[in-house]
Design a protein around this motif. Structure first.
Motif, PDB file in Angstrom:
ATOM      1  N   GLY A 181       5.593 -37.774 -14.727  1.00  0.00           N
ATOM      2  CA  GLY A 181       6.776 -38.504 -15.193  1.00  0.00           C
ATOM      3  C   GLY A 181       7.699 -38.960 -14.083  1.00  0.00           C
ATOM      4  O   GLY A 181       8.817 -39.405 -14.356  1.00  0.00           O
ATOM      5  N   ALA A 182       7.224 -38.887 -12.813  1.00  0.00           N
ATOM      6  CA  ALA A 182       8.097 -39.272 -11.695  1.00  0.00           C
ATOM      7  C   ALA A 182       8.405 -40.774 -11.697  1.00  0.00           C
ATOM      8  O   ALA A 182       9.521 -41.185 -11.366  1.00  0.00           O
ATOM      9  N   THR A 183       7.428 -41.599 -12.085  1.00  0.00           N
ATOM     10  CA  THR A 183       7.637 -43.052 -12.060  1.00  0.00           C
ATOM     11  C   THR A 183       8.693 -43.503 -13.064  1.00  0.00           C
ATOM     12  O   THR A 183       9.654 -44.201 -12.688  1.00  0.00           O
ATOM     13  N   PRO A 184       8.575 -43.164 -14.352  1.00  0.00           N
ATOM     14  CA  PRO A 184       9.652 -43.572 -15.273  1.00  0.00           C
ATOM     15  C   PRO A 184      10.997 -42.934 -14.931  1.00  0.00           C
ATOM     16  O   PRO A 184      12.057 -43.529 -15.175  1.00  0.00           O
ATOM     17  N   THR A 185      10.948 -41.727 -14.367  1.00  0.00           N
ATOM     18  CA  THR A 185      12.199 -41.081 -13.964  1.00  0.00           C
ATOM     19  C   THR A 185      12.904 -41.883 -12.875  1.00  0.00           C
ATOM     20  O   THR A 185      14.118 -42.145 -12.949  1.00  0.00           O
ATOM     21  N   ARG A 258       8.953 -40.603 -20.261  1.00  0.00           N
ATOM     22  CA  ARG A 258       8.806 -39.411 -19.419  1.00  0.00           C
ATOM     23  C   ARG A 258       8.599 -38.155 -20.256  1.00  0.00           C
ATOM     24  O   ARG A 258       7.706 -37.331 -19.958  1.00  0.00           O
ATOM     25  N   ILE A 259       9.410 -38.001 -21.300  1.00  0.00           N
ATOM     26  CA  ILE A 259       9.286 -36.806 -22.132  1.00  0.00           C
ATOM     27  C   ILE A 259       7.925 -36.760 -22.815  1.00  0.00           C
ATOM     28  O   ILE A 259       7.276 -35.714 -22.893  1.00  0.00           O
ATOM     29  N   ARG A 260       7.435 -37.916 -23.286  1.00  0.00           N
ATOM     30  CA  ARG A 260       6.122 -37.958 -23.924  1.00  0.00           C
ATOM     31  C   ARG A 260       5.018 -37.597 -22.923  1.00  0.00           C
ATOM     32  O   ARG A 260       4.063 -36.897 -23.272  1.00  0.00           O
ATOM     33  N   GLY A 266      -1.952 -35.308 -22.385  1.00  0.00           N
ATOM     34  CA  GLY A 266      -3.135 -36.069 -22.769  1.00  0.00           C
ATOM     35  C   GLY A 266      -2.833 -37.339 -23.538  1.00  0.00           C
ATOM     36  O   GLY A 266      -3.762 -38.049 -23.933  1.00  0.00           O
ATOM     37  N   PHE A 267      -1.572 -37.662 -23.744  1.00  0.00           N
ATOM     38  CA  PHE A 267      -1.227 -38.844 -24.543  1.00  0.00           C
ATOM     39  C   PHE A 267      -1.585 -40.139 -23.815  1.00  0.00           C
ATOM     40  O   PHE A 267      -1.983 -41.119 -24.437  1.00  0.00           O
ATOM     41  N   GLY A 268      -1.414 -40.171 -22.494  1.00  0.00           N
ATOM     42  CA  GLY A 268      -1.697 -41.378 -21.725  1.00  0.00           C
ATOM     43  C   GLY A 268      -1.917 -41.043 -20.261  1.00  0.00           C
ATOM     44  O   GLY A 268      -1.689 -39.911 -19.818  1.00  0.00           O
ATOM     45  N   THR A 269      -2.361 -42.065 -19.507  1.00  0.00           N
ATOM     46  CA  THR A 269      -2.697 -41.840 -18.101  1.00  0.00           C
ATOM     47  C   THR A 269      -1.596 -42.277 -17.141  1.00  0.00           C
ATOM     48  O   THR A 269      -1.705 -42.063 -15.945  1.00  0.00           O
ATOM     49  N   GLY A 270      -0.585 -42.907 -17.596  1.00  0.00           N
ATOM     50  CA  GLY A 270       0.494 -43.369 -16.732  1.00  0.00           C
ATOM     51  C   GLY A 270       1.631 -43.946 -17.545  1.00  0.00           C
ATOM     52  O   GLY A 270       1.584 -44.023 -18.776  1.00  0.00           O
ATOM     53  N   MET A 271       2.682 -44.386 -16.852  1.00  0.00           N
ATOM     54  CA  MET A 271       3.869 -44.871 -17.545  1.00  0.00           C
ATOM     55  C   MET A 271       3.561 -46.089 -18.415  1.00  0.00           C
ATOM     56  O   MET A 271       3.935 -46.137 -19.585  1.00  0.00           O
ATOM     57  N   VAL A 272       2.874 -47.074 -17.836  1.00  0.00           N
ATOM     58  CA  VAL A 272       2.586 -48.299 -18.591  1.00  0.00           C
ATOM     59  C   VAL A 272       1.683 -48.006 -19.784  1.00  0.00           C
ATOM     60  O   VAL A 272       1.900 -48.512 -20.895  1.00  0.00           O
ATOM     61  N   ASP A 273       0.677 -47.154 -19.568  1.00  0.00           N
ATOM     62  CA  ASP A 273      -0.246 -46.820 -20.659  1.00  0.00           C
ATOM     63  C   ASP A 273       0.480 -46.086 -21.785  1.00  0.00           C
ATOM     64  O   ASP A 273       0.267 -46.371 -22.973  1.00  0.00           O
TER      65      ASP A 273
END
Length: 425
Positions: A181-185, A258-260, A266-273
């Motif tokens: 979650g560093a990128t969306p943060t 970020r929280i998700r 396992g919900f996604g592989t990155g911020m955009v995804d």
């Protein structure tokens, strides 16, 4: 001879009268034209009453001579002098008009410069940039603590403490796990910090200037109004609230992502995804899940953060200057001390809202009332110790960076005005 006869005829009294009459008529015609050019249409009524060439057909030569002698426009040269005087008067009036216009322009320019100097607009881009930098850097550095805090809120009992949580996540998931979650943060708090710090300073200065103008208008003796000793607490709270609303609106989609990402790896592989999946499953409102709790968390947090920090810093500068200490070498220490108190207090005030927000993002569709009922009074402060360490760390770091940038740009830091006022006294 014929030539002498012609001369005798021309020299006879009737011929001389006719010649003189025609000369006078031509003279009056020229005078009329000059008057119309010099005076303008307003003189038409005067001109109508003057004897013109047409009158010679009805009057005798003697009456024409009498009228010509009695006319105020006896000669074109007299009319030319009058026209010259009118021209001089017009030029003088024009000079006065231009002088008055220049004075009005100077007054308007002075008023404009006074308004511009009332609020130093050049400093605000620096404050926006400083706020964005300090918020994004500090939140990026403290991402591991934030990961442990969020995991503790959504999975109670998973970790016994912050250090053990970081070690456990690093051992099982590696560096990517503790920095999840560093990128969306970083992106979210770059925008949030810029709007929050920049608009807080702008709103605060605007309210202070407005209060100063009201005092100046209310002063019956016309004395120069002095700058207010400090903005009243309600106005500071209002400025902080408005700035935080703007900042949180920009932050919320990134914070929900970020929280998700942290709560469900396992919900996604990155911020955009993760964003794409959230929008696909829940629509755009999925990115704004928890708008009410995050506002209930961030607005009290920001009010407490700024209010406590500025109050403590002002008291510290004032007390140290009273005791004779040189505060120029204690600025960093004052910022550090004020940041610790502000961060700890703000963390406690905003903890319930933060816990509710994490639970709502873990369970989409859960309302605020149901989340509060599910957590219970003590559950609202779940993960409070980890969050206190996290919040205090980045609040202290934010104020250290922010005040350093302000000093480098020549902008007074919070509380330093107390020392300047005592020096003037």
């Amino acid at each position: 001879p014929p030539l002498e006869c012609v001369c005798l005829v021309l020299s006879s009294p009737p011929c001389r009268m006719v010649t003189l009459s025609r000369a006078i008529s031509l003279q009056l015609l020229v005078a009329t034209l000059l008057l119309a050019v010099s005076v303008g249409p307003s003189a038409a009524s005067v001109v109508r009453g003057l004897p013109l060439a047409g009158a010679s057909t009805r009057s005798s030569p003697g009456s024409l001579l009498a009228d010509a002698a009695a006319s105020p426009l006896r000669s074109p040269f007299v009319l030319s002098d009058a026209g010259a005087r009118l021209t001089q008067l017009g030029d003088a009036a024009g000079l006065h008009a231009r002088a008055a216009g220049s004075k009005v322009g100077l007054v308007a320019k002075a008023a404009g410069s006074k308004v511009a100097s009332a609020l130093d607009l050049d400093k605000y881009p620096k404050l926006f940039a400083a706020g964005g930098l300090c918020a994004s850097i500090t939140h990026w550095v403290t991402v591991p603590i934030d990961v442990v805090k969020t995991r503790t809120q959504v999975n109670p009992g998973e970790f016994s403490g912050v250090s053990s949580g970081i070690q456990s996540i690093y051992k099982n998931e590696g560096f990517a796990g503790i920095m999840r979650g560093a990128t969306p943060t970083t992106i979210g708090f770059l925008m949030q910090g810029s709007l929050k710090y920049g608009f807080y300073e702008f709103f605060k200065d605007s309210l202070s200037q407005r209060s100063l103008e009201k005092k100046a208008k209310a002063d019956p003796k016309g004395k120069k109004a002095q700058a207010p000793q400090g903005l009243p607490v309600p106005q500071m709270m209002f400025a902080a609230s408005c700035a935080e609303v703007l900042g949180t609106t920009a932050l919320l989609p990134f914070e929900a992502t970020r929280i998700r990402m942290v709560a469900d790896p396992g919900f996604g592989t990155g911020m955009v995804d993760v964003m794409k999946k959230v929008v696909k499953a829940e629509g755009m409102k999925g990115l704004y899940t928890g708008l009410l709790p995050i506002m209930c968390k961030q607005i009290p947090f920001t009010i407490t953060q700024f209010l406590v920090f500025e109050t403590v810093a002002t008291a510290a500068y004032s007390e140290l200057s009273k005791r004779g200490y040189d505060t120029s070498g204690l600025k960093t220490g004052i910022t550090l001390f004020s940041g610790v108190i502000a961060g700890t207090t703000a963390s406690l005030v905003s903890q319930p809202g933060d816990t509710v927000l994490s639970v709502m993002n873990k369970s989409p569709g859960l309302s605020v009332a149901k989340a509060v009922k599910q957590l219970g009074p003590m559950g609202l402060f779940r993960g409070g110790s980890a969050r206190m360490v996290h919040v205090s760390s980045y609040v202290i770091a934010q104020f250290l960076i922010y005040d350093s940038i302000k000093r480098a740009c020549g902008i007074p830091v919070a509380g330093s005005q107390a020392v300047a006022k005592k020096t003037k006294k």
